[in-house]
Enzyme design. Sequence first.
Site, PDB file in Angstrom:
ATOM      1  N   ASP A  32       0.614 -28.820   1.296  1.00  0.00           N
ATOM      2  CA  ASP A  32       1.367 -28.343   0.251  1.00  0.00           C
ATOM      3  C   ASP A  32       1.468 -26.950   0.148  1.00  0.00           C
ATOM      4  OD1 ASP A  32       3.580 -28.831  -1.871  1.00  0.00           O
ATOM      5  OD2 ASP A  32       1.782 -29.341  -3.556  1.00  0.00           O
TER       6      ASP A  32
ATOM      7  N   ASN B 273      10.068 -37.372   0.356  1.00  0.00           N
ATOM      8  CA  ASN B 273      10.800 -36.228   0.936  1.00  0.00           C
ATOM      9  C   ASN B 273      12.328 -36.509   1.311  1.00  0.00           C
ATOM     10  OD1 ASN B 273       7.881 -34.870   2.502  1.00  0.00           O
ATOM     11  ND2 ASN B 273       8.695 -34.294   0.519  1.00  0.00           N
TER      12      ASN B 273
END
Length: 245
Positions: A18, A66
Site C-alpha cells: 500500500d 480495485n
Amino acid sequence: MKEIDPARVPRHIAIIMDGNGRWAKKHAMGRVLGHRKGAESVRVTVRTCRRIGIRYLTLYAFSMENWLRPEAEVRALLQLLQEYLDGEVQEMMDNDIRLVAIGSLDSLGDPILTTIREAMERTAGNQGMVLNLALSYGGRDEIVMAARSMVGDGLAGIIRPEEVTKELFARYLYTTGLPDPDLLIRTGGECRVSNFLLWQLAYTEFYFTDVLWPDFRERHLLEAIVDYQKRERRFGMTSDQLTRT
Ligand code: FPP
C-alpha cells in the site's frame, strides 16, 4: 540492525503493498507512476525473499475492490502486471521460482489471463520458492466461492455435512496446497486487513510499517523479519506448553 536468524525465517510471507498513490503525490507525479515505482519494489522483494530462503511469498497485487478505481488506473495496473510477467518469467526460471495466482482470475480477461496461465505452466516445475499473486482477489469472495462449490458437491452427493471440517473447507479455497502465512506485512501506514486472506490469516503475525510501498527495500523486509523473529507464536497455547513441545 540486528541480523535475521536464517534458520527461523517465516515460511510464508504475505504483503499488502500500500502507498503507491501517496508516494506519487509526495513526488508530484501521477498515481500510475507510483504503481510503476511499486513494481520495482516487487522485483526487489521477490529477489530478497528467494535469497534468504522464504518458501512462499504472496503479494496483494490487485484486489476485487480495485476494479472500482478509475478505468485508466485499472488499465495501467493490468498493463504493469503484464509488463512484469513478460519481463520476469525468465528470471523466475533462472531462480527456480514457481508462479501461482489466486483470485477471480477469469475476470481479468485476455491478454493478461493467457500470460498468467503461460507463466504458471512454464514455471510449474520450479521448487525454490512460490510467488503467489493475488489478482482480482477478495477474501470474502473467496469464502463465498468455496461455500458455493462445497454446497454443489453436497448436492451432487460427493460430500456429506458431517464430513465438513476446517481442513476440508480449506481445500475449496484458492489457496489449497499453500500453507497459511506466518507473517503479514502491510506498508503505507494503514492498520487493516482490507479483505485479504481472511481465512488464512487466523494465526499470522501482523507487521505494519509507515514506509510507502515504492520506498520498500531489502532493509525494510529484513526489519520486518527481525521483528517477527522476536515474537512467540503460541497458537492459543501457553508459553510453558510451547517449551515442552
Ligand atoms: C496500493 O497503493 C497498491 C495497489 C492498489 C496495487 C499494487 C500494485 C503494484 C505494486 C504494481 C504492480 C504489481 C506487480 C505484481 C508487478 P494505492 O494506490 O492504494 O496507494 P494509496 O493508498 O497511497 O493511494
